[in-house]
Design a protein around this motif. Structure first.
Motif, PDB file in Angstrom:
ATOM      1  N   ILE A 108       0.823  -1.219   0.000  1.00 27.43           N
ATOM      2  CA  ILE A 108       0.000   0.000   0.000  1.00 27.43           C
ATOM      3  C   ILE A 108       0.856   1.268   0.000  1.00 27.43           C
ATOM      4  CG2 ILE A 108      -2.000  -1.130   1.029  1.00 27.43           C
ATOM      5  CD1 ILE A 108      -1.261   0.199   3.704  1.00 27.43           C
ATOM      6  N   GLY A 109       2.139   1.108  -0.283  1.00 24.42           N
ATOM      7  CA  GLY A 109       3.001   2.280  -0.434  1.00 24.42           C
ATOM      8  C   GLY A 109       3.713   2.722   0.829  1.00 24.42           C
ATOM      9  N   GLY A 110       3.696   1.913   1.851  1.00 23.35           N
ATOM     10  CA  GLY A 110       4.366   2.271   3.096  1.00 23.35           C
ATOM     11  C   GLY A 110       5.776   1.723   3.166  1.00 23.35           C
ATOM     12  N   THR A 111       6.498   2.199   4.157  1.00 22.36           N
ATOM     13  CA  THR A 111       7.843   1.716   4.436  1.00 22.36           C
ATOM     14  C   THR A 111       7.809   1.027   5.786  1.00 22.36           C
ATOM     15  OG1 THR A 111       8.795   3.566   3.231  1.00 22.36           O
ATOM     16  CG2 THR A 111      10.259   2.389   4.750  1.00 22.36           C
ATOM     17  N   PRO A 112       8.130  -0.263   5.822  1.00 20.18           N
ATOM     18  CA  PRO A 112       8.087  -0.986   7.096  1.00 20.18           C
ATOM     19  C   PRO A 112       9.064  -0.406   8.125  1.00 20.18           C
ATOM     20  CG  PRO A 112       8.147  -2.522   5.265  1.00 20.18           C
ATOM     21  CD  PRO A 112       8.412  -1.160   4.700  1.00 20.18           C
ATOM     22  N   SER A 113       8.594  -0.295   9.336  1.00 26.33           N
ATOM     23  CA  SER A 113       9.401   0.202  10.443  1.00 26.33           C
ATOM     24  C   SER A 113      10.472  -0.824  10.781  1.00 26.33           C
ATOM     25  CB  SER A 113       8.501   0.423  11.667  1.00 26.33           C
ATOM     26  OG  SER A 113       9.268   0.695  12.802  1.00 26.33           O
ATOM     27  N   SER A 114      11.622  -0.335  11.206  1.00 25.38           N
ATOM     28  CA  SER A 114      12.674  -1.248  11.671  1.00 25.38           C
ATOM     29  C   SER A 114      12.718  -1.267  13.194  1.00 25.38           C
ATOM     30  CB  SER A 114      14.031  -0.843  11.096  1.00 25.38           C
ATOM     31  OG  SER A 114      14.347   0.479  11.487  1.00 25.38           O
ATOM     32  N   ALA A 115      11.767  -0.581  13.814  1.00 24.88           N
ATOM     33  CA  ALA A 115      11.709  -0.533  15.278  1.00 24.88           C
ATOM     34  C   ALA A 115      11.024  -1.784  15.816  1.00 24.88           C
ATOM     35  CB  ALA A 115      10.950   0.712  15.737  1.00 24.88           C
TER      36      ALA A 115
END
Length: 194
Positions: A108-115
């Motif tokens: 959906i165009g998001g960037t997965p968090s690395s937190a």
């Protein structure tokens, strides 16, 4: 069909699209596919909220991997083997859920968090204390999936079905942990009062 074309051919140029996809051989068809690609490249308002919630889901599921794995190291006694096996199974399932959330985020165009959501160790805990901590963790996951469902319900069928399925799955985990916390021989009442 255009959305499928977007998924499969999202990075193609107009010329490549026209030579690869029959419906894109016309300029109109190719432009429609490119417009579909642009529509998905920019998250809508619903998707922006969903991206935020999916990142929180990703973070809590990654925390679940760490929590369940860590808790499995602190189990001792005659029931160690089945409890450790269950905890490590939960860790693997949390990883699977994190992967699903991350994949949906990128779709959906998001960037997965690395937190990773904060974790609190349970030093020298009894199995009951570990299960209580697990119950808190699972209830938090259910709440996040319900929040996601509220945001996407009636607006995005894929995210809606994902969220609905995850609410059911996580709610069953809550019920299972509640059963595990009951004393042997007791009669459960209203386990599913989530």
């Amino acid at each position: 069909p255009l959305c499928l074309c977007f998924c499969l051919f999202g990075r193609m140029s107009l010329t490549s699209l026209r030579s690869t996809i029959p419906c894109a051989r016309s300029v109109t068809g190719a432009l429609a596919i490119l417009a579909c690609r642009r529509a998905f490249a920019t998250p809508s308002g619903v998707h922006k909220e969903a991206i935020d919630l999916l990142n929180r889901v990703l973070e809590i599921e990654l925390a679940g991997v760490a929590k369940y794995t860590n808790w499995s190291f602190g189990v001792f006694g005659p029931t160690r083997h089945p409890v450790v096996e269950w905890l490590r199974g939960q860790a693997k399932e949390s990883l699977d859920h994190a992967i699903q959330a991350g994949d949906l985020l990128t779709q959906i165009g998001g960037t997965p968090s690395s937190a990773v959501a904060p974790t609190q160790p349970v030093p020298k805990a009894t199995i009951d204390v570990i299960l209580q901590a697990s119950l808190v963790h699972e209830k938090h996951a259910v709440d996040l999936y319900r929040d996601l469902l509220k945001v996407v319900e009636g607006k995005d069928i894929v995210l809606e079905e994902y969220a609905r399925g995850m609410v059911v799955e996580e709610a069953s985990h809550v019920a299972e942990v509640k059963k595990m916390l009951l004393p042997t021989g007791s009669t459960p009442s209203a386990i599913l009062d989530l």
